[in-house]
Motif scaffolding. Structure first.
Motif, PDB file in Angstrom:
ATOM      1  N   UNK A 101       0.853  -1.186   0.000  1.00  0.00           N
ATOM      2  CA  UNK A 101       0.000   0.000   0.000  1.00  0.00           C
ATOM      3  C   UNK A 101       0.891   1.240   0.000  1.00  0.00           C
ATOM      4  N   UNK A 102       0.645   2.127  -0.935  1.00  0.00           N
ATOM      5  CA  UNK A 102       1.539   3.259  -1.151  1.00  0.00           C
ATOM      6  C   UNK A 102       1.542   4.270  -0.010  1.00  0.00           C
ATOM      7  N   UNK A 103       0.535   4.209   0.871  1.00  0.00           N
ATOM      8  CA  UNK A 103       0.510   5.181   1.971  1.00  0.00           C
ATOM      9  C   UNK A 103       1.468   4.814   3.097  1.00  0.00           C
ATOM     10  N   UNK A 107       2.284  -4.221   3.811  1.00  0.00           N
ATOM     11  CA  UNK A 107       1.916  -5.187   2.774  1.00  0.00           C
ATOM     12  C   UNK A 107       0.484  -5.673   2.981  1.00  0.00           C
ATOM     13  N   UNK A 108      -0.057  -6.266   1.924  1.00  0.00           N
ATOM     14  CA  UNK A 108      -1.387  -6.889   1.991  1.00  0.00           C
ATOM     15  C   UNK A 108      -1.495  -7.900   0.861  1.00  0.00           C
ATOM     16  N   UNK A 131      -6.270  -7.994   2.385  1.00  0.00           N
ATOM     17  CA  UNK A 131      -6.154  -8.491   3.759  1.00  0.00           C
ATOM     18  C   UNK A 131      -4.729  -8.250   4.245  1.00  0.00           C
ATOM     19  N   UNK A 132      -4.645  -7.636   5.413  1.00  0.00           N
ATOM     20  CA  UNK A 132      -3.339  -7.374   6.026  1.00  0.00           C
ATOM     21  C   UNK A 132      -2.797  -8.660   6.647  1.00  0.00           C
ATOM     22  N   UNK A 151      -1.881   1.088  -4.676  1.00  0.00           N
ATOM     23  CA  UNK A 151      -0.998  -0.017  -4.313  1.00  0.00           C
ATOM     24  C   UNK A 151       0.005  -0.263  -5.435  1.00  0.00           C
ATOM     25  N   UNK A 152       1.038  -0.971  -5.109  1.00  0.00           N
ATOM     26  CA  UNK A 152       1.953  -1.480  -6.136  1.00  0.00           C
ATOM     27  C   UNK A 152       2.224  -2.945  -5.823  1.00  0.00           C
TER      28      UNK A 152
END
Length: 434
Positions: A101-103, A107-108, A131-132, A151-152
């Protein structure tokens, strides 16, 4: 009325209809292509039509998605679907993929993908259901929605993509459908999913594949895992598979199997494949003559029992494992239903049914099953001891062509309007697809 936002995992298995309301098939996946600086765009659906054949339905042929169904224009190209470079299957290849997640929140894993109609006949990927990672020893991680551009993707070199979510999506598929779906996956993804499937589930799927596909798939597994899967297969199916392997490899797998399971398989391998012994299974329901109707019905109610094996119980003298004591006869489940629960099975034997010897030809076994409308036939040795049962599905496998499971050789009717109408080309954002 078409929904404007649909989650792809919920589309899996949804019925596809033509404008007249006739069922064309069911959705197996959604096909997208990536675009530079934009979210992926949907180019079409992968649809399974009768005969287990998968075809491509361009998104321009879809008039409505919603309420658990898909409506098309009725114009479908019956050519078998083949994935092209640059195309990505959402269920098979995106679900389970790890992203960042770019913020900066970490990860997820992608659990679902939302597609949205952005213009008439045009659908794009918009949001992801993530989902984390779990934070404690128990439970699951929290979930969150994120836009595609928030996201990337995170794919470490040599790190396999998680197949957990994909397997969950396929959890309700029947074994034959699971086998077809596995064979439609890209080769690398197929191996990943096979590695994560439970032994019994993978065994069920393998039993529904032709020999070449069985050998290819079992070859992707370490020997220890392959032996566990063979343990979970029906002995006759496991024997058929091992018989196709090089002798050294087959013997190595037999040595790794559970001793009791390996013993059954070795026993079946002593018979020629075109005989009753080569077709039979060594795991019928066997009871004593003193067993009651209630006990017999309880045994055939077992969830894991194949329907053909549950059609009758075999009555023998002890011991009650093949090769048993002297075979006394069979009692069909319909006959059991006509008698009180405390009736002894020894009094209900079908005396008109003669067992066959293990060296009886497969052709003769087929003739007997057809002549007397049977779904199973007991097999005995020279001492009249029960050694197994041949079921109708095993005989059909023998009688049908070797490649009968291949989707290349099966074309079922799709709708009254599809086969005769040529399909014009439709231009997509990445070129043309017929």
């Amino acid at each position: 009325m078409s929904a404007t936002r649909v989650f792809v995992a919920r589309l899996a298995g949804c019925s596809v209809f033509d404008p007249a309301g006739d069922r064309v098939g069911r959705v197996r996946d959604v096909l997208v292509v990536y675009r530079r600086g934009k979210s992926p765009t949907v180019v079409g659906l992968i649809v399974e039509i009768p005969g287990k054949r998968t075809v491509f339905v361009g998104i321009g042929r879809v008039t409505s998605i919603g309420a658990g169904q898909v409506i098309t224009t009725g114009l479908i190209n019956l050519r078998r679907f083949v994935q092209r470079g640059g195309e990505v299957r959402v269920i098979a290849e995106l679900l389970g993929r790890r992203v960042v997640v770019r913020d900066g929140s970490g990860d997820a894993t992608i659990e679902d993908v939302a597609i949205e109609e952005t213009a008439p006949g045009e659908w794009d990927v918009t949001d992801l259901f993530l989902r984390r990672p779990k934070t404690g020893a128990f439970g699951r991680g929290s979930t969150v929605f994120a836009a595609w551009d928030a996201v990337r993707e995170k794919t470490e070199k040599g790190e396999p993509q998680s197949a957990e979510q994909l397997i969950a999506t396929y959890s309700d598929l029947l074994p034959a459908d699971l086998a077809s779906t596995l064979l439609e996956l890209p080769e690398g993804r197929r191996a990943e999913v096979a590695a994560e499937l439970p032994d019994a589930r993978l065994a069920d799927a393998l039993e529904e594949m032709d020999e070449d596909d069985q050998i290819d798939l079992i070859g992707t597994l370490p020997n220890e895992r392959a032996a566990d899967v063979l343990d979970a297969m029906q002995p006759d199916d496991a024997a058929d598979l091992i018989a196709q392997l090089p002798e050294k490899q087959g013997e190595a797998l037999l040595d790794l199997m559970e001793p009791e399971e390996a013993e059954d398989v070795r026993f079946l391998l002593t018979y020629a494949p075109d005989t009753a012994g080569g077709l039979m299974t060594t795991e019928p329901i066997i009871v004593s003559a003193d067993a009651t109707v209630a006990e017999g019905l309880a045994l055939i109610r077992r969830h894991e029992l194949a329907p053909a094996l549950g059609a009758a119980v075999c009555v023998t003298l002890p011991p009650y494992e093949p090769p048993t004591g002297r075979f006394l006869g069979m009692v069909h489940f319909q006959r059991m239903l006509r008698y009180p629960p405390n009736e002894r099975l020894g009094t209900l034997l079908d005396t008109s049914l003669e067992p066959v010897r293990a060296d009886t030809s497969a052709a003769e076994v087929s003739r007997i099953l057809a002549s007397y409308n049977l779904v199973s036939l007991p097999v005995v040795d020279e001492n009249h001891r029960l050694v197994g049962v041949v079921t109708i599905d095993d005989v059909l496998d023998y009688l049908l062509p070797d490649d009968w499971r291949s989707t290349e050789n099966r074309r079922g009717p799709v709708s009254t309007s599809t086969a005769a109408i040529p399909i014009p080309r439709r231009r997509t954002s990445h070129g043309t697809r017929r």
